[in-house]
Design an enzyme around this catalytic site. Structure first.
Site, mmCIF file in Angstrom:
data_model
loop_
_atom_site.group_PDB
_atom_site.id
_atom_site.type_symbol
_atom_site.label_atom_id
_atom_site.label_comp_id
_atom_site.label_asym_id
_atom_site.label_seq_id
_atom_site.Cartn_x
_atom_site.Cartn_y
_atom_site.Cartn_z
ATOM 1 C CB THR A 12 99.468 65.789 92.307
ATOM 2 O OG1 THR A 12 98.158 66.191 91.923
ATOM 3 C CG2 THR A 12 99.883 64.597 91.484
ATOM 4 C CB SER A 55 96.696 73.152 95.750
ATOM 5 O OG SER A 55 96.459 73.130 94.377
ATOM 6 C CB THR A 88 100.649 71.961 90.391
ATOM 7 O OG1 THR A 88 99.606 71.140 89.867
ATOM 8 C CG2 THR A 88 101.880 71.136 90.688
ATOM 9 C CG ASP A 89 95.010 72.247 90.520
ATOM 10 O OD1 ASP A 89 95.770 71.941 89.592
ATOM 11 O OD2 ASP A 89 94.016 71.564 90.840
HETATM 12 N N1 ASP Z 1 94.816 69.027 91.698
HETATM 13 C C1 ASP Z 1 96.133 68.890 92.234
HETATM 14 C C2 ASP Z 1 96.350 69.899 93.365
HETATM 15 O O1 ASP Z 1 96.605 71.028 93.115
HETATM 16 C C3 ASP Z 1 97.130 69.102 91.178
HETATM 17 C C4 ASP Z 1 98.564 68.938 91.608
HETATM 18 O O2 ASP Z 1 98.936 68.944 92.753
HETATM 19 O O3 ASP Z 1 99.379 68.813 90.670
HETATM 20 O O4 ASP Z 1 96.261 69.539 94.478
#
Ligand code: ASP
Length: 323
Positions: A12, A55, A88-89
Site C-alpha cells: 500500500t 505483500s 503490511t499484510d
Molecule cells: N494489502 C496490502 C499489502 O500488504 C496492505 C498494505 O500494504 O498495507 O500489500
C-alpha cells in the site's frame, strides 16, 4: 551523513487509489521514488526497487531474494543501514525471515503504510522517514530486524499485524515496542536479549500451517503428508493442545521423520507441555512435537522452513524451538 540502502518491494505504501473505481492498486511509477528530494536531508539514500508486489504476493522466495540483495550491497558498498518498504499484510513474515537469516549488526528496518500514497492521512512517507531515522540511529545496531510504523519500533520476532485497517495495527503482544520516534529523537527503551541466526542457501521445501479447532478431523494433516510437505506447524488450542482425534496422525507423521511444531492460537502466552490428557501438550511432547517459544504460527512456519534447509536440521530446530 549515513548511507542507507532503501529497498522498495511494493504494498500500500507504493499504491494509489483509482479515482473512478476507488480500488487501491499498485502505481505504475512508485510514488515513493518521487520523494527522493525530501529523503536526502536524512541520509545518503541508495534506492532500488526489488519488486512492486502487494505483500500477499510475497513468498519465501522473494524474502530470500531480499536477503541476497542486502548481502550483495553490504559486500560491494559501505552501507550503514537498510530500510525496506513492504505491504503490511505479510510484513511481519518478511521481517522475521530476514531477522532469522541475515548475519549483520547494521540496522535493518522494515516499514509500510495502511493508507496509500494519494489518500487523505497517508502514512507512507511519514513512516518511511521514521524508518530512515531509526536506520541512522547508533542505538539501532545489533537489535536484529526492526519494524517501524506509527512512531513505534518493534522487533521482527514479536511484532504482528493486529488490525485490518487502523494505522496503529502493528503491536508486539505481551512485550510492547522497544522504542519510539518523536519529532526530534529516536529513543530505545528496551533491547532484545538474544537472537538466533541460521544460514540458508535456497528455498526448496514446503511447510504447512494449520489452525487447530474444536472437532478438527485428521484428514487434512494426512493429506499434507501425501502432498509432500516437509514439516507442519499447528496453531494449537490454549497452552498447546489438540483434539484427541489428531494424536494418531501426529504420531504417524512424526514417525516418518516429518517435524511438527506447535504454537498457541491464543494471541498471548507460550505453548507448553502442560496437560496430560489425550491430545494435551505433555503427550504431544512425548511423541516428539516441538514447541515454538512464543512465535506466532506464521513465524514458526518460516522458522521451521529455514531450519529444514540447514545442513543439520535437527540442530537448527533445537536452537529455535523447545524440543
Ligand atoms: N494489502 C496490502 C499489502 O500488504 C496492505 C498494505 O500494504 O498495507 O500489500
Amino acid at each position: 551523513m549515513k548511507s542507507i540502502l532503501l529497498i522498495h518491494t511494493g504494498g500500500t505504501i507504493s499504491m494509489q487509489v483509482q479515482a473512478d473505481t476507488g480500488a487501491v492498486v499498485p502505481a505504475e511509477n512508485n510514488p515513493l521514488i518521487l520523494e527522493g528530494e525530501k529523503l536526502k536531508q536524512f541520509a545518503n539514500i541508495i534506492e532500488i526497487e526489488a519488486f512492486n508486489l502487494p505483500s500477499p504476493h510475497i513468498t519465501p522466495k522473494e524474502m530470500f531474494k531480499l536477503k541476497q540483495i542486502i548481502e550483495q550491497y553490504m559486500r560491494e558498498q559501505t552501507i550503514d543501514g537498510v530500510v525496506i518498504t513492504h505491504g503490511t499484510d505479510t510484513l511481519e513474515e518478511t521481517a522475521y525471515f530476514l531477522d532469522l537469516t541475515l548475519n549483520t549488526s547494521i540496522p535493518v528496518v522494515i516499514t509500510g503504510a495502511m493508507r496509500s500514497s494519494n489518500e487523505i492521512g497517508s502514512d507512507g512517507l511519514y513512516n518511511l522517514v521514521s524508518a530512515i531515522k531509526v536506520a541512522c540511529s547508533e542505538e539501532a545496531q545489533d537489535k536484529g530486524v526492526l519494524v517501524v510504523l506509527n512512531d513505534e519500533i518493534h522487533t521482527a520476532e514479536n511484532v504482528t499485524k493486529t488490525h485490518a485497517s487502523n494505522v496503529s495495527t502493528f503491536q508486539s503482544p505481551q512485550y510492547g515496542p522497544i522504542g519510539f520516534i518523536s519529532k526530534s529523537i529516536v529513543h530505545f527503551h528496551h533491547t532484545p536479549l538474544h537472537r538466533t541466526v541460521l544460514p540458508i542457501e535456497e528455498i526448496s521445501q514446503r511447510v504447512a500451517l494449520f489452525k487447530v479447532y474444536a472437532g478438527m478431523e485428521p484428514d487434512l494433516l494426512a493429506a499434507s503428508i501425501q502432498l509432500g510437505y516437509s514439516g507442519i506447524v499447528l496453531e494449537g488450542l490454549g497452552q498447546g493442545n489438540v483434539p484427541p482425534s489428531l494424536t494418531p496422525i501426529i504420531d504417524e507423521i512424526l514417525k516418518k521423520e516429518i517435524p511438527i511444531v506447535i504454537v498457541s492460537r491464543c494471541f498471548n502466552g507460550i505453548a507448553q507441555d502442560v496437560y496430560g490428557y489425550l491430545g494435551g501438550g505433555k503427550g504431544l511432547k512425548d511423541l516428539g512435537v516441538m514447541f515454538a517459544n512464543g512465535l506466532n504460527g506464521q513465524k514458526a512456519r518460516l522458522a521451521l522452513l529455514v531450519a529444514l534447509h540447514n545442513t543439520n536440521p535437527r540442530d537448527a530446530m533445537s536452537k529455535i524451538f523447545s524440543v
